[in-house]
Scaffold this active site. Sequence first.
Site: not given
Length: 576
Positions: A150, A302, A304, A306
């Site tokens: 993340s 961010d 990734d 999400d």
Amino acid sequence: MTHIEPQLLERVNTWLTPTFDQETQNHIKDLMANNPTDLKESFYKNLEFGTGGMRGIMGIGTNRINKYTLGKNTQGLSNYMKTQFPSEPLKVAIAYDCRHNSKTLAKVVADVFSANGIQVYLFEDLRATPELSFAVKHLNCHCGIVLTASHNPPEYNGYKVYWQDGGQLVPPEDAEIITEINRLAYNEIKFEANDDKIEYIGKAVDDVFITESVKNGSFDTSSEARENLNIVFTSLHGTSITVVPETLERAGYTNVHLVEEQREPNGNFPTVVSPNPEEPEALRMAIELAAKVDGDIVIGTDPDCDRLGVAVRNLENHLVILNGNQTMLLMTDFLLKQWKNSNKINGNQFLGSTIVSTPMMSVLAEAYNVECKIGLTGFKWIAKMIKDFPTMDFIGGGEESFGFMVGDFVRDKDAVTSTLLACEIAAQAKAKNTTMYETLIDLYVAHGFYKERLVSITKKGIEGASDIKQMMIDARENPLTSLNGSKVVRVEDYQLSIVKDLINEKSSKIDIPKSNVLIYYTEDGSKIALRPSGTEPKIKFYISVNTKLDTVAAFKTTEQLLENRIDDILKDMKLN
């Protein structure tokens, strides 16, 4: 050689056997001779699953992300799936982000699954986490894996596990799988790939995912309004560049400016201190670009993809970053209005939120005659709500840490569809000669002005983990009785599963899974939550205060009053 504790030496010696490659063994011997501190940090415990899967620093050892720790996870998962679905041909989907070694580690994970006779769908290149959640259901997989850390620093990577419903692991499967992983020896890992069992996937899944994102994230916004919205978007060197620009384009947003310096995926995240949209610095370059091109809205995701950070123009026409609670409230109210205007609200709908997010979510839900279900921190709990209440309609859900989910076609926080939703809100507001910021103020006038602030204290390593543990022990053993002159009237201890009503001197049970969280409520409506992070070496303090807002004109003075109240609470808790 420096003295090494017997228990640690036993762990280290396991990694000096032929099960581990020569490079790993040589590295360990070097640490034993020259860096006992790093050796201890690498081996003193097994890396654990937290609120967002397993995250850790990459390197050798049981407390690090490497081919052996991830291989062991995957072998344990393979064994578990075979016991749970004994007569079914097993299938898994695997995605990864822009982090160092993500592609290599994703292939290791794919190899282990395939060596266990499991069909693997491996994304050909980096992809957004919500697309993996979608792919698990779309491809009828039993399980999904994302290699990501993340928004953690560049030296981190991670391993998130998704189950059949597209949501992350929750009880009872999570504990059962961890037991299976811990039971394994490293020499039981099957690393030899069966290439016939690995299929690479890409554009075909992308197309379906984007189509669904546009369907779920767009509403009755005119083509003119969409074309008229001036958007600045940054992927912060992450995966969203593979999907967000195309999603916006397909939805009809043609006026999109990308921050070119941050467009290229890069695990070093060279232009930011942290690729975390919660940090104002992360959106600095995007806000600077928006100032040049007269942007209406700034959005950054961010690594990734999400979570998203949103900046909009305030009453003085300056770009300001909304916090996660504010973005969540705007999105939730917008969705509720769409459902209400379509006459789809009949008392069988619900929203999802978390125990550390703004209490205003429940206030909004009540205003629209829908239920707001509150779970622990982490979107896996919101996904579980959807699974646990299949006859109810899920409208949307969010958490204060900049995550939101629109509908249930993805079962995790989803910055792709949420980015589109934010643009829909902004475009419709602009078409009515108002802004998202003014819309937020209107919500405060209608429902009460809720103001939140998050304070994070970072404490790294073994000593830091011990400090955080002690801080929570101290908070339980010496509970607060008042804050900023307001009496504490209720305490929720999620580790002990007890609610204490201090006014009536009664206790009751909390009926959700245990978690190391302590929440205080005061007489003046303030809420203070303490929680160690499940994915970072931090302890977090969540402060929420509220009051009435009678008019838009009173917004600034009322906001300052609430800010001062938060400052006073932090001062009282010796946190500033």
